[in-house]
Scaffold this motif. Structure first.
Motif, mmCIF file in Angstrom:
data_model
loop_
_atom_site.group_PDB
_atom_site.id
_atom_site.type_symbol
_atom_site.label_atom_id
_atom_site.label_comp_id
_atom_site.label_asym_id
_atom_site.label_seq_id
_atom_site.Cartn_x
_atom_site.Cartn_y
_atom_site.Cartn_z
ATOM 1 N N SER A 48 0.669 -1.125 -0.092
ATOM 2 C CA SER A 48 0.121 0.120 0.079
ATOM 3 C C SER A 48 0.949 1.264 0.069
ATOM 4 O O SER A 48 0.504 2.396 -0.540
ATOM 5 C CB SER A 48 -1.084 -0.084 1.338
ATOM 6 O OG SER A 48 -0.114 -0.067 2.567
ATOM 7 N N GLN A 49 2.104 1.145 0.629
ATOM 8 C CA GLN A 49 2.902 2.306 0.347
ATOM 9 C C GLN A 49 3.492 2.537 -0.664
ATOM 10 O O GLN A 49 4.047 3.726 -1.010
ATOM 11 C CB GLN A 49 4.099 2.128 1.658
ATOM 12 C CG GLN A 49 3.394 2.324 3.015
ATOM 13 C CD GLN A 49 4.590 2.108 4.199
ATOM 14 O OE1 GLN A 49 5.157 0.965 3.929
ATOM 15 N NE2 GLN A 49 4.607 2.672 5.142
ATOM 16 N N LEU A 51 2.412 1.760 -3.716
ATOM 17 C CA LEU A 51 1.495 2.043 -4.983
ATOM 18 C C LEU A 51 1.322 3.564 -5.131
ATOM 19 O O LEU A 51 0.653 4.178 -4.087
ATOM 20 C CB LEU A 51 0.492 1.056 -4.789
ATOM 21 C CG LEU A 51 -0.698 1.158 -6.016
ATOM 22 C CD1 LEU A 51 0.112 0.217 -7.394
ATOM 23 C CD2 LEU A 51 -1.846 0.164 -5.676
ATOM 24 N N ARG A 52 1.191 3.948 -6.198
ATOM 25 C CA ARG A 52 0.623 5.606 -6.592
ATOM 26 C C ARG A 52 -0.760 5.029 -7.027
ATOM 27 O O ARG A 52 -1.033 4.177 -7.720
ATOM 28 C CB ARG A 52 1.486 6.059 -7.656
ATOM 29 C CG ARG A 52 2.818 6.715 -7.232
ATOM 30 C CD ARG A 52 3.656 7.302 -8.182
ATOM 31 N NE ARG A 52 4.091 6.429 -9.562
ATOM 32 C CZ ARG A 52 4.742 6.929 -10.542
ATOM 33 N NH1 ARG A 52 5.171 8.142 -10.606
ATOM 34 N NH2 ARG A 52 4.790 6.201 -11.518
ATOM 35 N N ASN A 53 -1.574 6.128 -7.106
ATOM 36 C CA ASN A 53 -2.978 6.007 -7.139
ATOM 37 C C ASN A 53 -3.174 5.750 -8.956
ATOM 38 O O ASN A 53 -4.018 4.888 -9.174
ATOM 39 C CB ASN A 53 -3.729 7.314 -7.275
ATOM 40 C CG ASN A 53 -3.823 7.629 -5.800
ATOM 41 O OD1 ASN A 53 -3.958 6.758 -4.697
ATOM 42 N ND2 ASN A 53 -3.957 8.914 -5.039
ATOM 43 N N VAL A 54 -2.473 6.106 -9.692
ATOM 44 C CA VAL A 54 -2.528 6.020 -11.143
ATOM 45 C C VAL A 54 -1.942 4.838 -11.489
ATOM 46 O O VAL A 54 -1.893 4.396 -12.621
ATOM 47 C CB VAL A 54 -1.850 7.067 -11.959
ATOM 48 C CG1 VAL A 54 -2.710 8.356 -11.743
ATOM 49 C CG2 VAL A 54 -0.406 7.415 -11.527
ATOM 50 N N GLU A 55 -1.417 3.804 -10.587
ATOM 51 C CA GLU A 55 -0.789 2.631 -10.977
ATOM 52 C C GLU A 55 -1.598 1.326 -10.932
ATOM 53 O O GLU A 55 -2.239 1.385 -10.075
ATOM 54 C CB GLU A 55 0.459 2.284 -10.498
ATOM 55 C CG GLU A 55 1.791 3.448 -10.679
ATOM 56 C CD GLU A 55 2.970 3.507 -9.756
ATOM 57 O OE1 GLU A 55 3.839 3.723 -10.331
ATOM 58 O OE2 GLU A 55 2.962 2.799 -8.671
ATOM 59 N N GLY A 142 2.452 1.631 -14.975
ATOM 60 C CA GLY A 142 2.382 2.824 -14.674
ATOM 61 C C GLY A 142 3.651 3.672 -15.205
ATOM 62 O O GLY A 142 4.533 2.985 -15.519
#
Length: 253
Positions: A48-49, A51-55, A142
């Protein structure tokens, strides 16, 4: 004559000096030196740390389905099609990937005969993603932080990124990118772990495979000699999925 203070008074004075030093450090918040291993970039992170939102993470069935559909569509786009006209003349229709040279008739026939090879590439893609995941690497679709890159290994976040545009090149190209970036992961592991700055594996280089690779492009314009060596190793062995997986097993286990 001995002018030293008696031992009990000396002990009291030492304790008083230490107390004053502690008060000064607390008041001014002076940073205390902290030792950390050379090359360590960041603590290990949870998914969770990372990952970016767009990935799109590829450690889930939904993510793998997105990958499968994208590369399957690309494979169909670049698969040659044989056309037979009313007079029995045979011709071929096909699309070229970016930077790819025009193919001869013999090459097109061979591609038609070995169209199932794409399924083999796809199986190898799934296998190396599983291997990377087992070592704590999060593989995602991403945009790389490095502009213009098709793939990227980011040891700070422990993320391997596949650019969305790379999926449009088909399964063979995606597998090669994964092999390349996996070798960079192994280089990090040799340095200490997936959260370490990569260091060379001291592999023999292949001049034939390095020649023609984009080491002179803008993407690599400002890299150091060590970074160039890292890229040369990855380009020398990216053709071999077995080499990539063996290097991961050797250095990341």
């Amino acid at each position: 004559m001995d002018f030293r203070l008696p031992l009990p008074l000396r002990r009291v004075s030492y304790a008083l000096c230490l107390f004053i030093l502690f008060v000064v450090l607390e008041k001014f918040k002076l940073p205390l030196p902290r030792w950390q291993p050379a090359g360590l970039l960041a603590p290990l992170k949870s998914n969770s740390q990372k990952l970016r939102n767009v990935e799109i993470p590829l450690n889930t069935p939904d993510g793998l389905q997105v990958l499968k559909e994208a590369i399957h569509a690309a494979d169909n786009r670049y698969r040659p099609k044989m056309i037979i006209d009313p007079l029995g003349q045979v011709s071929y229709r096909y699309s070229l990937r970016e930077g790819e040279k025009k193919k001869s008739e013999a090459e097109l026939k061979k591609l038609l005969e070995t169209s199932r090879q794409n399924e083999n590439y796809t199986r190898k893609i799934y296998r190396i993603i599983d291997t990377l995941t087992s070592f704590g690497v999060l593989v995602v679709i991403g945009e790389p932080l490095k502009r213009g890159a098709s793939g990227e290994w980011d040891p700070f976040h422990q993320v391997l990124r596949l650019s969305p545009k790379s999926l449009n090149m088909g399964s063979e190209v995606v597998l090669e990118i994964l092999n390349h970036e996996s070798i960079h992961v192994a280089q990090s592991c040799k340095a200490g772990g997936i959260n370490y700055r990569p260091q060379p594996l001291d592999l023999p280089l292949s001049p034939e495979r390095i020649t023609g690779k984009p080491l002179k492009s803008d993407v690599y314009a400002s890299i150091t000699s060590t970074q160039r060596r890292l890229e040369q190793e990855a380009y020398s062995y990216e053709y071999s999925n077995r080499a990539a997986r063996n290097l991961l097993a050797k250095h990341c286990s």
